[in-house]
Scaffold this motif. Structure first.
Motif, short mmCIF file in Angstrom:
data_model
loop_
_atom_site.label_atom_id
_atom_site.label_comp_id
_atom_site.label_asym_id
_atom_site.label_seq_id
_atom_site.Cartn_x
_atom_site.Cartn_y
_atom_site.Cartn_z
N LEU A 1 18.20 18.15 -4.65
CA LEU A 1 19.73 18.27 -5.27
C LEU A 1 20.85 18.10 -4.41
O LEU A 1 21.95 17.41 -4.39
CB LEU A 1 19.92 19.54 -6.13
N ALA A 2 20.64 18.78 -3.20
CA ALA A 2 21.46 18.62 -1.92
C ALA A 2 21.67 17.26 -1.39
O ALA A 2 22.81 16.58 -1.22
CB ALA A 2 21.19 19.54 -0.82
N VAL A 3 20.67 16.49 -1.41
CA VAL A 3 20.55 15.13 -1.09
C VAL A 3 21.33 14.32 -1.97
O VAL A 3 22.09 13.33 -1.66
CB VAL A 3 19.17 14.53 -0.82
N ALA A 4 21.00 14.40 -3.09
CA ALA A 4 21.54 13.71 -4.09
C ALA A 4 23.17 13.98 -4.49
O ALA A 4 23.82 12.97 -4.78
CB ALA A 4 20.97 13.92 -5.73
N SER A 5 23.60 15.04 -4.09
CA SER A 5 25.07 15.46 -3.92
C SER A 5 25.59 15.05 -2.94
O SER A 5 26.77 15.15 -2.74
CB SER A 5 25.24 16.74 -4.26
N GLU A 6 25.03 14.33 -1.91
CA GLU A 6 25.60 13.75 -0.70
C GLU A 6 26.07 14.74 0.26
O GLU A 6 27.14 14.68 0.83
CB GLU A 6 26.42 12.61 -1.10
N ALA A 7 25.35 16.03 0.27
CA ALA A 7 25.83 17.00 1.20
C ALA A 7 25.87 16.58 2.53
O ALA A 7 25.01 15.48 2.73
CB ALA A 7 24.82 18.21 1.01
N ARG A 8 26.54 17.24 3.43
CA ARG A 8 26.56 16.62 4.99
C ARG A 8 25.23 16.94 5.26
O ARG A 8 24.45 17.74 5.14
CB ARG A 8 27.51 17.62 5.64
N PRO A 9 24.69 16.07 6.54
CA PRO A 9 23.20 16.03 7.07
C PRO A 9 23.23 17.70 7.59
O PRO A 9 21.89 18.14 7.43
CB PRO A 9 23.43 15.06 8.10
N GLU A 10 24.04 18.25 8.17
CA GLU A 10 23.83 19.48 8.80
C GLU A 10 23.57 20.69 7.52
O GLU A 10 22.83 21.36 8.13
CB GLU A 10 25.35 20.06 9.31
N GLN A 11 24.32 20.47 6.53
CA GLN A 11 23.94 21.35 5.54
C GLN A 11 22.56 21.05 4.81
O GLN A 11 21.94 21.98 4.55
CB GLN A 11 25.07 20.98 4.26
N ILE A 12 22.10 19.84 4.91
CA ILE A 12 20.81 19.54 4.41
C ILE A 12 19.77 19.95 5.30
O ILE A 12 18.71 20.67 5.22
CB ILE A 12 20.60 17.97 4.23
N PHE A 13 20.05 20.13 6.81
CA PHE A 13 19.11 20.45 7.69
C PHE A 13 19.10 22.00 7.65
O PHE A 13 17.76 22.49 7.77
CB PHE A 13 19.43 19.98 9.11
N ASP A 14 20.01 22.78 7.27
CA ASP A 14 20.02 24.11 7.36
C ASP A 14 19.19 24.48 5.96
O ASP A 14 18.34 25.40 5.87
CB ASP A 14 21.40 24.72 7.06
N LEU A 15 19.43 23.78 4.96
CA LEU A 15 18.80 23.96 3.63
C LEU A 15 17.33 23.87 3.77
O LEU A 15 16.61 24.72 3.29
CB LEU A 15 19.60 23.25 2.28
N VAL A 16 17.03 22.76 4.52
CA VAL A 16 15.48 22.56 4.79
C VAL A 16 14.85 23.69 5.60
O VAL A 16 13.69 24.10 5.03
CB VAL A 16 15.39 20.86 5.36
N SER A 17 15.52 23.97 6.44
CA SER A 17 15.09 25.15 7.45
C SER A 17 14.90 26.44 6.54
O SER A 17 13.92 27.30 6.49
CB SER A 17 16.00 25.37 8.58
N GLU A 18 16.06 26.73 5.59
CA GLU A 18 15.78 27.98 4.65
C GLU A 18 14.47 27.73 3.77
O GLU A 18 13.71 28.73 3.63
CB GLU A 18 17.07 28.13 4.15
N GLU A 19 14.43 26.67 3.10
CA GLU A 19 13.37 26.62 2.20
C GLU A 19 12.01 26.39 2.77
O GLU A 19 11.18 26.97 2.34
CB GLU A 19 13.49 25.13 1.54
N ILE A 20 11.80 25.84 4.24
CA ILE A 20 10.68 26.10 5.07
C ILE A 20 10.23 27.72 5.05
O ILE A 20 9.15 28.08 4.92
CB ILE A 20 10.76 25.22 6.14
N ALA A 21 11.29 28.32 5.64
CA ALA A 21 11.07 29.81 5.64
C ALA A 21 10.74 30.50 4.27
O ALA A 21 9.67 31.32 4.33
CB ALA A 21 12.31 30.49 6.16
N ARG A 22 11.16 30.06 3.11
CA ARG A 22 10.99 30.72 1.98
C ARG A 22 9.51 30.34 1.55
O ARG A 22 8.56 31.32 1.07
CB ARG A 22 11.71 30.12 0.69
N VAL A 23 8.91 29.08 1.89
CA VAL A 23 7.69 28.62 1.19
C VAL A 23 6.59 29.30 2.48
O VAL A 23 5.40 29.68 1.83
CB VAL A 23 7.43 27.25 1.40
N LEU A 24 7.02 29.58 3.62
CA LEU A 24 6.07 30.21 4.56
C LEU A 24 6.01 31.46 4.83
O LEU A 24 5.27 32.20 5.71
CB LEU A 24 6.00 29.18 6.11
N GLY A 25 7.31 31.91 4.41
CA GLY A 25 7.46 33.51 4.52
C GLY A 25 7.89 33.86 5.96
O GLY A 25 7.73 34.69 6.54
#
Length: 189
Positions: A98-122
């Motif tokens: 959704l973030a990529v499709a909404s054309e969020a800035r790369p920095e926002q997407i990188f931070d979101l990917v980092s957050e999601e990795i932390a959620r998945v891996l604890g």
């Protein structure tokens, strides 16, 4: 318990630990049932889910119970950790898409990917890095950390020697390092 484990084959220990986990799970289910004022009146299958902490792991359990008498119920407890993990991973991928499709800035997407990795891996902290040409340095391009957890600032370059990132670059495989371990770069200590 440690003396017993030293004399019992691993397979039996796994069975014993599984049985203990089921008894613990059943106790939790019974407590939850009584808090919910029991389903005996409905006559329908009731399902509840919960997490148990087991030496750093968080198995997800499901309890299904059905009335079987005036003051009784039939209970099935099962481990649904793999299903819950898939659900967490799918939700993370959906949020990133959704973030990529909404054309969020790369920095926002990188931070979101980092957050999601932390959620998945604890994880408590996660950094997304870009390897610099030459393979001697990396640049932190995104990051996330739980409140109060220490982390490295985004935009910081660091030497790869002795880091988990160096292993990832050389092998192309995931790895994990703990701060304070003997083989960790002094830069990370």
């Amino acid at each position: 318990l440690m003396q017993i484990q030293a004399r019992i084959p691993v397979e039996i220990i796994d069975v014993i630990q599984g049985i203990i986990l089921i008894f613990l799970a059943a106790e939790i289910v019974v407590r939850k049932i009584f808090r919910l004022r029991t389903p005996q009146g409905t006559g329908e299958l009731q399902t509840i889910e919960w997490k148990l902490e087991d030496e750093g792991e968080m198995p997800h359990m499901e309890g299904r119970f059905m009335p079987s008498g005036d003051d009784e119920f039939f209970l099935i407890v099962r481990d649904v950790t793999e299903r819950k993990q898939r659900e967490v991973e799918q939700a993370a991928l959906h949020r990133v898409a959704l973030a990529v499709a909404s054309e969020a800035r790369p920095e926002q997407i990188f931070d979101l990917v980092s957050e999601e990795i932390a959620r998945v891996l604890g994880g408590h902290t996660t950094n997304l890095v870009r390897f610099e040409p030459g393979g001697l340095e990396a640049l932190i391009v995104g990051g996330w950390r739980k409140p109060g957890a220490r982390g490295f600032p985004i935009g910081e370059r660091f030497p790869l020697e002795g880091t988990a990132s160096e292993i990832v670059l050389k092998t192309g495989r995931a790895t994990r390092r703990e701060r304070g371990a003997a083989d960790v770069s002094p830069w990370l200590a």
